[in-house]
Design a protein around this motif. Structure first.
Motif, PDB file in Angstrom:
ATOM      1  N   GLU A 266       2.744  15.607 -14.684  1.00 26.52           N
ATOM      2  CA  GLU A 266       2.877  14.279 -15.291  1.00 26.52           C
ATOM      3  C   GLU A 266       3.885  13.425 -14.530  1.00 26.52           C
ATOM      4  O   GLU A 266       3.639  12.241 -14.255  1.00 26.52           O
ATOM      5  CB  GLU A 266       3.317  14.408 -16.758  1.00 26.52           C
ATOM      6  N   GLN A 268       4.818  13.887 -11.420  1.00 25.47           N
ATOM      7  CA  GLN A 268       4.279  13.623 -10.089  1.00 25.47           C
ATOM      8  C   GLN A 268       3.295  12.456 -10.116  1.00 25.47           C
ATOM      9  O   GLN A 268       3.260  11.630  -9.201  1.00 25.47           O
ATOM     10  CB  GLN A 268       3.589  14.877  -9.545  1.00 25.47           C
ATOM     11  N   LYS A 269       2.509  12.378 -11.168  1.00 25.15           N
ATOM     12  CA  LYS A 269       1.546  11.283 -11.303  1.00 25.15           C
ATOM     13  C   LYS A 269       2.274   9.947 -11.404  1.00 25.15           C
ATOM     14  O   LYS A 269       1.865   8.943 -10.808  1.00 25.15           O
ATOM     15  CB  LYS A 269       0.681  11.511 -12.543  1.00 25.15           C
ATOM     16  N   LYS A 270       3.381   9.928 -12.156  1.00 28.30           N
ATOM     17  CA  LYS A 270       4.167   8.698 -12.279  1.00 28.30           C
ATOM     18  C   LYS A 270       4.781   8.312 -10.940  1.00 28.30           C
ATOM     19  O   LYS A 270       4.838   7.137 -10.582  1.00 28.30           O
ATOM     20  CB  LYS A 270       5.265   8.879 -13.325  1.00 28.30           C
ATOM     21  N   ASP A 272       3.590   8.942  -8.025  1.00 23.74           N
ATOM     22  CA  ASP A 272       2.561   8.513  -7.087  1.00 23.74           C
ATOM     23  C   ASP A 272       2.063   7.106  -7.370  1.00 23.74           C
ATOM     24  O   ASP A 272       1.429   6.493  -6.511  1.00 23.74           O
ATOM     25  CB  ASP A 272       1.377   9.489  -7.135  1.00 23.74           C
ATOM     26  N   HIS A 273       2.342   6.602  -8.574  1.00 20.16           N
ATOM     27  CA  HIS A 273       1.913   5.245  -8.932  1.00 20.16           C
ATOM     28  C   HIS A 273       2.988   4.251  -8.486  1.00 20.16           C
ATOM     29  O   HIS A 273       3.928   3.951  -9.206  1.00 20.16           O
ATOM     30  CB  HIS A 273       1.679   5.139 -10.441  1.00 20.16           C
TER      31      HIS A 273
END
Length: 460
Positions: A266, A268-270, A272-273
């Motif tokens: 979660e 990491q996803k933030k 990457d944005h």
């Protein structure tokens, strides 16, 4: 409509198809050697990106250099210094008679030097992003829970590496203080960008020597230490057996493994944005922490004038405390991490070109290199491994894994050195722990450097 470069699969330079990079590079180099390159930041950035990207690619593709000597980073630094040393970059050679290198009336070296010195503005800008983003980007558990056992191992590495370097320096006539401050300290500092570069600024602020002299003396040690660390990791991982070898596991009890400290999907996803607003906020917070470091440094100097601690050190301490105590909101931590990533990925080679041109004197490097110098570098790395392995065993670590992560990953060249060392040892699963050594361990070295220079700097 022109085609997009997104799906390009061939060689890329500066993340551009090599043909596109070549066209823009030709423009920049033509402007340079026609003497019409724009003055100030625009021209400096364009030239340094071209030179840095080319030299970095050469270093990362050259056998031995790419595996054992720091790869692109070392080639960029020494290559840029060589271009300057042999007058292959337009510069003013004689201020009175207006004599220019190659007859080109463009003082590009002077422009780059103004950009980097005397205030070191670009260096400070880069280092502020690096320190703030790297620490705030760490897993909090990794920083807080592992500290009780892992930091003693790091200090074991530091103490023994300094001791061996100092003793050998005394025996070989190099000098105890000189061996510790100019060889052991930069080797244990975490590479160039986060180690030798800020250390050189600390040397200069302490009045010990200029940043140019410090970089020129320390850079060979950093490169040699990196090479020795990689070789030692590969050899020791095959030689040490039994209870000394955890086969990739750091802690014997198994109650804390690397997976516990990894960044969650979660998070990491933030990360990457990315958007431009996030980068702007990261820039502002990083520079603000840097300013805070100077505020604390000023009051410390007023209260304890006999012991000088650089603003970098206070910034590191402040950011680490904020991270452990969970003071900074998560979204701002992510902003700082993204800004750090942006600066590191896009401007590191640019910084290294500036270091090579403005701070590295090849004549000093040549004069400082000797068999004694090589032996001191070797003993520093041995001390790092043995010190971390010994203390690691006392706190419940496998000695091999402790020596590699808390020792050799302190003595290598930061992130790229970590990858090389762990690859040589076949211990890539220990990357989260090696990051403590490179990031926090390197920061500890800056703090130690500030203290040692305030006490021993006058003895160099």
């Amino acid at each position: 409509m022109a085609k997009s470069t997104e799906g390009y699969k061939g060689l890329k330079l500066f993340e551009l198809p090599w043909t596109v990079f070549a066209i823009f590079s030709a423009i920049v180099l033509a402007a340079t050697y026609l003497g019409v390159l724009p003055q100030g930041m625009a021209g400096c950035f364009a030239f340094m990106i071209v030179i840095g990207t080319i030299l970095n690619e050469v270093g990362n593709r050259t056998p031995i250099i790419k595996d054992y000597l720091g790869g692109g980073a070392i080639v960029v630094i020494f290559g840029s210094a060589a271009l300057n040393y042999f007058n292959l970059i337009p510069k003013l050679l004689d201020a009175e008679n207006k004599v220019y290198a190659m007859g080109i009336k463009l003082d590009l070296i002077g422009n780059i030097t103004t950009f980097f010195k005397p205030t070191g503005a670009f260096l400070d800008f880069y280092i502020a992003a690096l320190i703030c983003g790297s620490i705030l980007g760490m897993n909090r558990k990794l920083l807080a829970k592992a500290a009780a056992r892992y930091f003693p191992a790091i200090f074991g590495a530091i103490v023994l590496s300094f001791a061996l370097a100092g003793i050998a320096g005394a025996v070989m006539g190099f000098g105890v203080i000189k061996s510790v401050l100019l060889i052991a300290l930069p080797i244990m500092g975490g590479g160039m960008g986060a180690g030798a570069v800020p250390l050189s600024k600390i040397f200069e602020s302490s009045g010990t020597m200029t940043a140019d002299e410090a970089i020129s003396t320390m850079t060979p040690a950093v490169a040699i230490g990196n090479a020795i660390s990689i070789v030692m990791a590969g050899v020791f991982s095959k030689v040490l057996k039994g209870d000394l070898n955890g086969k990739g596991a750091l802690m014997k009890t198994g109650d804390a493994n690397a997976q516990e400290y990894e960044i969650s999907p979660e998070m990491q996803k933030k990360r990457d944005h990315v958007n431009v607003t996030n980068l702007g906020k990261g820039l502002f917070v990083s520079c603000s922490f840097f300013a805070w470091g100077y505020i604390v440094s000023k009051f410390w100097t007023m209260l304890v004038p006999s012991v000088s601690i650089h603003a970098y050190a206070w910034m590191i301490i402040s950011v680490a405390v904020c991270k452990v105590l969970d003071i900074i909101p998560e979204d701002i931590e992510i902003d700082c991490f993204q800004w750090f990533q942006f600066i590191m990925k896009n401007l590191t080679t640019t910084l290294l070109v500036g270091i090579g041109i403005c701070y590295l004197e090849l004549s000093t490097v040549i004069a400082s290199f000797s068999l004694t110098y090589l032996v001191l570098c070797l003993l520093t790395c041995i001390g790092a491994f043995v010190g971390a392995a010994f203390i690691g065993k006392l706190v419940g670590f496998y000695p091999l894994e402790a020596g590699i992560t808390a020792g050799l990953c302190m003595a290598n060249m930061g992130g790229t050195g970590d990858v090389a060392v762990l690859s040589a040892a076949d211990r890539m699963e220990l990357m989260p722990f090696s990051q403590i050594s490179s990031r926090i361990g390197g920061s500890i070295i800056l703090i130690i450097g500030s203290l040692l220079l305030s006490i021993l700097g006058g003895m160099l």
